[in-house]
Design an enzyme around this catalytic site. Structure first.
Site, PDB file in Angstrom:
ATOM      1  N   GLU A 128       0.889  -1.128  -0.081  1.00 61.50           N
ATOM      2  CA  GLU A 128       0.167   0.104   0.218  1.00 61.50           C
ATOM      3  C   GLU A 128       0.844   1.315  -0.077  1.00 61.50           C
ATOM      4  OE1 GLU A 128      -2.810  -0.060   3.192  1.00 61.50           O
ATOM      5  OE2 GLU A 128      -3.572  -2.168   2.545  1.00 61.50           O
ATOM      6  N   ALA A 159       2.629   1.323   3.224  1.00 58.75           N
ATOM      7  CA  ALA A 159       3.070  -0.138   3.462  1.00 58.75           C
ATOM      8  C   ALA A 159       3.737  -0.898   2.321  1.00 58.75           C
ATOM      9  CB  ALA A 159       1.848  -0.846   4.231  1.00 58.75           C
ATOM     10  N   ILE A 175       0.879  -3.110  -7.648  1.00 54.12           N
ATOM     11  CA  ILE A 175       0.511  -4.529  -7.850  1.00 54.12           C
ATOM     12  C   ILE A 175       0.744  -5.087  -9.370  1.00 54.12           C
ATOM     13  CG2 ILE A 175      -1.469  -6.190  -7.690  1.00 54.12           C
ATOM     14  CD1 ILE A 175      -0.591  -4.656  -5.029  1.00 54.12           C
ATOM     15  N   GLY A 204      29.250   1.676 -26.490  1.00 48.01           N
ATOM     16  CA  GLY A 204      27.984   2.255 -27.121  1.00 48.01           C
ATOM     17  C   GLY A 204      27.027   1.433 -27.333  1.00 48.01           C
ATOM     18  N   GLU A 217       9.229  -8.036  -4.350  1.00 48.56           N
ATOM     19  CA  GLU A 217       8.843  -9.217  -3.577  1.00 48.56           C
ATOM     20  C   GLU A 217       9.905  -9.035  -2.317  1.00 48.56           C
ATOM     21  OE1 GLU A 217       7.075 -12.182  -6.942  1.00 48.56           O
ATOM     22  OE2 GLU A 217       7.916 -12.854  -4.910  1.00 48.56           O
TER      23      GLU A 217
END
Lengths: 260, 389
Positions: free
Chosen positions: B127, B130, B157, B341, B364
């Site tokens: 979240e 979180a 998600i 390059g 994860e």
């Protein structure tokens, strides 16, 4: 829907060997791969079988070393595998091949639909599908790029040089499939794990009730006189000099050849 | 380079994954990355090939294989495009809570669809406030008769908006903190469930990552996985099982990066010879190969341990996740450097691998959090020796 799908093993590019006597391809000694167009035919057959809760019988007329091609077809979704293999089939042109396949269709049928690739990359004739339809007395629709099952018929989209045709056709019939028709699926792990248990039914000329005079070289009105790699003679001329001279020379060449 | 003996089943898994990589992914990988485009075609191919059934038991229509086979598939797909592998990996992660804690009815309903690839999964824990501190989630699920009503926002998600089934971790008892979290199954068409903004990412751009908005999202009570309060346990178990999959992605990515740059260095002529002939270059490849193989050995030791039924896998799973993804970051950065390059050009895969690798160190569970997990496990292991000199 019960569907027969014709599969042709073709020599892997670079592994082609020609029989010096018959001038035909020595298929037994070549590394075989599935004709790329037949992958689209098989996918079309499998998709249609899934939609109609049907079955796909993969049939190939080929030497015994083509068994692996049929096992591959199982991994790609075919339900039954049939190899038509007999010395009498050797050297067949499209007429003898389509006759053999027609005998197999009668023996293994009835089928609602017979599906072939549009063309094979070794022969490039695109004749076997329509000839098979003729032997069986069925209608044929070639160059199909989309199949929609309706109640008692199929709606087919057929590609043409200019535009497309929409055709409604009632089974049984023979169709040949374009490469635009679908994206062939990868092999299924579940099916690959079962490959060892799958039976490839091998049928001879006798098993399918074929008449000897229509088979192989005997039944082939097309006789190959010679097979050779063409030699290319590119004629070129480099015109150099001041721009005025170069353009004069170019103009006269074009006029000489009647191009302007 | 190190020969590993695979079972027939494992060989088939690798061959099929490689077939999909060559035919359905490789021709488009750079284009999908450039356009930040999710193409369902390779996912459909994986479904047709039964790859979504690897972990699903046979009784539910899957193959009943284990972590090793899943890691082999993940590694192989990732070599071609870690972005596509991410869609696949998130689908597997989303299925794990159901596999671990689903009721028989839930398993019978969802697992066959997942195994056939008819339902793509997503897992939603993170979240806005979180991330590493997963216990700080604020999404709630209130019981209302025969239903739960979910409210909150989930972010970052994977498969958000393209998945059919979402496992959402939400608080059924906010007072209890993490012990009050539960896991729910939300369907894409549930009322009050809306995919939000799609993230603009540095890498893994063939995959979709988005917000999920739950606004009075009402779901039947039988969508609760396990029991109330089991949410975090299920999430932690699922992540422990999924992290070797991230390591597998990292190893496939690193293998791909090394192969691209080796091929280039053998063709690129400078000072009259292929640049591979210069020791600074060839030693870099020797170092890459050794690090990749070391991570690979660790990975397949960890997956064998999981497949043999070892219960506590947290430390091992964390170890292989951070070790392999740090290795992939190093290898892919060196791959760009060895190509000069051209490696920096967006026409080359090398720079894509490098951008993709960065995310593997973050998602994860960041590698820093993995080191917390492993050090906690080490502390437990050596607890008895405390006070001794």
């Amino acid at each position: 829907m019960r569907i027969m799908c014709c599969l042709k093993p073709v020599p892997k590019p670079g592994s082609v060997k020609v029989d010096p006597e018959t001038h035909t391809l020595k298929r037994e000694e070549s590394e075989l791969v599935l004709n790329p167009y037949d992958r689209y035919a098989l996918e079309a057959a499998v998709e249609l079988a899934e939609k109609t809760n049907g079955k796909v019988v993969a049939v190939s007329m080929a030497p015994p070393n083509a068994k692996d091609i049929l096992l591959e077809a199982f991994a790609f979704g075919a339900d039954e595998l049939v190899l038509l293999s007999d010395r009498a089939f050797a050297g067949a042109d499209t007429l003898a091949t389509s006759y053999t396949l027609a005998c197999a269709a009668k023996k293994l049928g009835p089928f609602d639909l017979i599906v072939c690739g549009k063309v094979s990359v070794d022969g490039e004739t695109a004749q076997v599908g329509p000839e098979l339809a003729a032997w069986l007395g069925l209608p044929s629709v070639t160059w199909v790029k989309d199949i929609k099952p309706l109640n008692d018929s199929l709606e087919l989209i057929r590609t043409r040089e200019f535009g497309e045709e929409k055709i409604k056709a009632k089974p049984p019939l023979v169709i040949t499939i374009e490469h635009e028709a679908n994206v062939p699926r990868p092999p299924s792990i579940k099916r690959l794990l079962k490959q060892d248990e799958v039976e490839v039914k091998i049928l001879s000329a006798g098993d399918i009730g074929a008449k000897e005079e229509y088979l192989g070289l005997n039944g082939s009105p097309t006789q190959v006189i010679d097979t050779f790699a063409p030699e290319y003679h590119g004629k070129r001329e480099i015109i150099s000099g001041p721009p005025e001279e170069v353009s004069e020379r170019l103009l006269s060449i074009l006029k000489e050849r009647g191009l302007i | 380079m190190i020969e590993r003996k695979l079972t027939r089943e494992q060989q088939i898994v690798v061959e099929v994954a490689d077939y999909i990589g060559r035919n359905y992914i490789a021709p488009h990988a750079i284009e999908w990355d450039e356009k930040e485009y999710y193409d369902p075609a390779p996912i459909k191919a994986m479904a047709q090939a039964d790859l979504f059934g690897l972990l699903i038991p046979k009784e539910y229509g899957g193959l009943g294989f284990g972590s090793t086979e899943t890691a082999l598939a993940m590694e192989t797909i990732s070599k071609y495009c870690p972005g596509v592998a991410t869609t696949f990996a998130a689908g597997c992660l989303g299925a794990l809570p159901l596999l671990i804690g689903g009721t028989k009815a839930q398993k019978e309903k969802y697992l066959p669809l997942i195994a056939q690839g008819k339902a793509l999964c997503a897992f939603a824990l993170t979240e806005p406030q979180a991330g590493s501190d997963a216990a700080a989630i604020k999404t709630t699920a209130k019981k209302d008769g025969d239903h739960y009503v979910l409210n909150g926002i989930k972010t970052w998600i994977t498969n958000g908006g393209i998945a059919d089934i979402y496992v959402i971790i939400a608080l059924t008892d906010p007072k209890k903190g993490p012990r009050g979290a539960s896991a729910f199954i939300v369907h894409k068409n549930d009322p009050g469930f809306v995919p939000g903004r799609k993230e603009k990412k540095m890498g893994l751009r063939a995959s979709v990552t988005s917000e999920l908005l739950l606004m009075d999202c009402r779901i039947p009570k039988d969508r609760l996985i396990g029991r109330e309060g089991m949410g975090f346990i299920l999430a932690v178990k699922a992540l422990d099982l999924a992290r070797p999959g991230v390591a597998a992605q990292a190893i496939g990515l690193a293998q791909g990066a090394m192969e691209v740059s080796i091929r280039h260095s053998k063709r690129r002529i400078q000072f009259g010879q292929p640049v591979y002939n210069f020791q600074a270059v060839s030693h870099t490849f020797a170092e890459m190969a050794a690090r990749i193989e070391a991570a690979r050995s660790l990975l397949y030791d960890v997956t064998s341990m999981i497949d043999s039924g070892t219960k506590n896998i947290s430390g091992a799973s964390a170890m292989v996740k951070f070790y392999a993804t740090d290795m992939a970051m190093w290898v892919s950065e060196r791959a760009v450097q060895m190509m000069g390059g051209l490696g920096y050009s967006r026409d080359s895969l090398a720079q894509k691998y490098m951008r993709d690798a960065k995310c593997l160190q973050i998602y994860e569970g960041t590698n820093e959090i993995q080191k917390n997990v492993l050090s906690r496990e080490l502390a437990k292991l050596y607890q008895s020796e405390e006070g001794q000199t």
